[in-house]
Design a protein around this motif. Structure first.
Motif, mmCIF file in Angstrom:
data_model
loop_
_atom_site.group_PDB
_atom_site.id
_atom_site.type_symbol
_atom_site.label_atom_id
_atom_site.label_comp_id
_atom_site.label_asym_id
_atom_site.label_seq_id
_atom_site.Cartn_x
_atom_site.Cartn_y
_atom_site.Cartn_z
ATOM 1 N N ASP A 70 0.828 -1.201 0.000
ATOM 2 C CA ASP A 70 0.000 0.000 0.000
ATOM 3 C C ASP A 70 0.868 1.259 0.000
ATOM 4 O O ASP A 70 0.565 2.229 -0.711
ATOM 5 C CB ASP A 70 -0.925 0.015 1.219
ATOM 6 C CG ASP A 70 -2.007 -1.057 1.141
ATOM 7 O OD1 ASP A 70 -2.211 -1.628 0.041
ATOM 8 O OD2 ASP A 70 -2.637 -1.321 2.181
ATOM 9 N N GLU A 71 1.938 1.246 0.792
ATOM 10 C CA GLU A 71 2.848 2.396 0.845
ATOM 11 C C GLU A 71 3.519 2.610 -0.519
ATOM 12 O O GLU A 71 3.623 3.741 -0.990
ATOM 13 C CB GLU A 71 3.910 2.172 1.929
ATOM 14 C CG GLU A 71 4.953 3.258 2.020
ATOM 15 C CD GLU A 71 4.405 4.589 2.488
ATOM 16 O OE1 GLU A 71 5.079 5.611 2.262
ATOM 17 O OE2 GLU A 71 3.298 4.627 3.062
ATOM 18 N N LEU A 72 3.941 1.520 -1.159
ATOM 19 C CA LEU A 72 4.552 1.646 -2.484
ATOM 20 C C LEU A 72 3.546 2.145 -3.522
ATOM 21 O O LEU A 72 3.891 2.956 -4.393
ATOM 22 C CB LEU A 72 5.149 0.310 -2.920
ATOM 23 C CG LEU A 72 6.411 -0.122 -2.159
ATOM 24 C CD1 LEU A 72 6.827 -1.525 -2.586
ATOM 25 C CD2 LEU A 72 7.539 0.859 -2.383
ATOM 26 N N ALA A 73 2.303 1.690 -3.431
ATOM 27 C CA ALA A 73 1.270 2.162 -4.365
ATOM 28 C C ALA A 73 1.031 3.656 -4.176
ATOM 29 O O ALA A 73 0.857 4.394 -5.157
ATOM 30 C CB ALA A 73 -0.027 1.383 -4.141
ATOM 31 N N ARG A 74 1.039 4.121 -2.912
ATOM 32 C CA ARG A 74 0.880 5.556 -2.644
ATOM 33 C C ARG A 74 2.055 6.337 -3.223
ATOM 34 O O ARG A 74 1.873 7.383 -3.855
ATOM 35 C CB ARG A 74 0.782 5.801 -1.137
ATOM 36 C CG ARG A 74 0.437 7.242 -0.776
ATOM 37 C CD ARG A 74 0.594 7.535 0.698
ATOM 38 N NE ARG A 74 1.931 7.304 1.202
ATOM 39 C CZ ARG A 74 2.972 8.115 1.005
ATOM 40 N NH1 ARG A 74 2.827 9.206 0.286
ATOM 41 N NH2 ARG A 74 4.156 7.836 1.502
ATOM 42 N N LYS A 75 3.273 5.800 -3.067
ATOM 43 C CA LYS A 75 4.455 6.473 -3.625
ATOM 44 C C LYS A 75 4.389 6.519 -5.143
ATOM 45 O O LYS A 75 4.755 7.530 -5.757
ATOM 46 C CB LYS A 75 5.735 5.761 -3.186
ATOM 47 C CG LYS A 75 6.133 6.059 -1.763
ATOM 48 C CD LYS A 75 7.445 5.381 -1.416
ATOM 49 C CE LYS A 75 7.858 5.675 0.005
ATOM 50 N NZ LYS A 75 9.130 5.010 0.346
ATOM 51 N N VAL A 76 3.925 5.428 -5.763
ATOM 52 C CA VAL A 76 3.787 5.398 -7.222
ATOM 53 C C VAL A 76 2.817 6.487 -7.677
ATOM 54 O O VAL A 76 3.084 7.219 -8.645
ATOM 55 C CB VAL A 76 3.330 4.004 -7.704
ATOM 56 C CG1 VAL A 76 2.834 4.040 -9.139
ATOM 57 C CG2 VAL A 76 4.456 3.004 -7.569
ATOM 58 N N ALA A 77 1.696 6.596 -6.980
ATOM 59 C CA ALA A 77 0.706 7.616 -7.348
ATOM 60 C C ALA A 77 1.295 9.027 -7.191
ATOM 61 O O ALA A 77 1.115 9.885 -8.076
ATOM 62 C CB ALA A 77 -0.547 7.461 -6.483
ATOM 63 N N SER A 131 2.036 11.596 -10.337
ATOM 64 C CA SER A 131 1.487 12.952 -10.351
ATOM 65 C C SER A 131 2.601 13.985 -10.508
ATOM 66 O O SER A 131 2.485 14.930 -11.301
ATOM 67 C CB SER A 131 0.716 13.194 -9.050
ATOM 68 O OG SER A 131 0.317 14.532 -8.963
ATOM 69 N N GLN A 132 3.672 13.771 -9.765
ATOM 70 C CA GLN A 132 4.813 14.695 -9.850
ATOM 71 C C GLN A 132 5.419 14.665 -11.258
ATOM 72 O O GLN A 132 5.783 15.714 -11.819
ATOM 73 C CB GLN A 132 5.854 14.253 -8.818
ATOM 74 C CG GLN A 132 6.784 15.314 -8.344
ATOM 75 C CD GLN A 132 7.673 14.792 -7.219
ATOM 76 O OE1 GLN A 132 7.818 13.585 -7.012
ATOM 77 N NE2 GLN A 132 8.251 15.707 -6.489
#
Length: 175
Positions: free
Chosen positions: A125-132, A136-137
């Motif tokens: 979940d943390e990696l998916a949040r970082k990917v998102a 975006s960036q």
């Protein structure tokens, strides 16, 4: 009078140790109580295993490292080990004790696997949040790059036109 009949006891002195048959009866009662508690613990463990196979969580969490939630485990452990000698070696355990240990190990392994799955899910979940966040960036930076590139091309075109005008004015002033 009754004390005088007992070997090793003098009249008027308190009894030094309980009679041998009383000690044996107490030991037999303790072993019977320990076996009942072991059976109750094994039944509870088997129920937990069966519920786990079906996919149902039992209401009382089982932990192999703590017996605070299972008061029956503490007297059973005291009944199986002779005082001052520690736990019995594995080869001296009864089949019921071996089975109980195996079931506790199975439950401990199951709990460890569940914790590993939860930990991996949290990492995922943390990696998916970082990917998102990084996606975006990245989109924002691409848009900024496009704006800067358009500005650069515009300035390059303006510079080219200014150079042409400067050369035209220079050639007209020379004539």
């Amino acid at each position: 009078m009754a004390l005088a009949d007992m070997p090793g006891a003098a009249p008027g002195q308190p009894e030094a140790s309980p009679p041998p048959h009383a000690t044996q009866e107490a030991a037999a009662a303790a072993v019977a109580k320990g076996e009942q508690e072991d059976e109750a613990e094994m039944a509870s463990t088997r129920l937990s295993l069966e519920l786990g196979k079906v996919g149902i969580q039992s209401s009382s969490p089982c932990s192999s490292s703590s017996s605070a939630g299972h008061p029956a485990m503490q007297p059973a452990a005291a009944a199986t080990a002779a005082p001052g000698y520690g736990p019995r070696p594995r080869h001296m355990l009864t089949e019921a004790e071996k089975e109980a240990k195996r079931l506790r190990r199975v439950l401990a392994n199951r709990e460890s696997a569940r914790q590993t799955i939860l930990r991996r899910q949290a990492i995922r979940d943390e990696l998916a949040r970082k990917v998102a966040d990084l996606s975006s960036q990245n989109e924002t930076m691409k848009k900024e790059k496009d704006v800067v590139m358009q500005e650069y091309l515009s300035l390059k075109e303006t510079n080219k036109q200014l150079k042409e005008q400067a050369q035209l004015h220079l050639s007209l002033s020379l004539i």
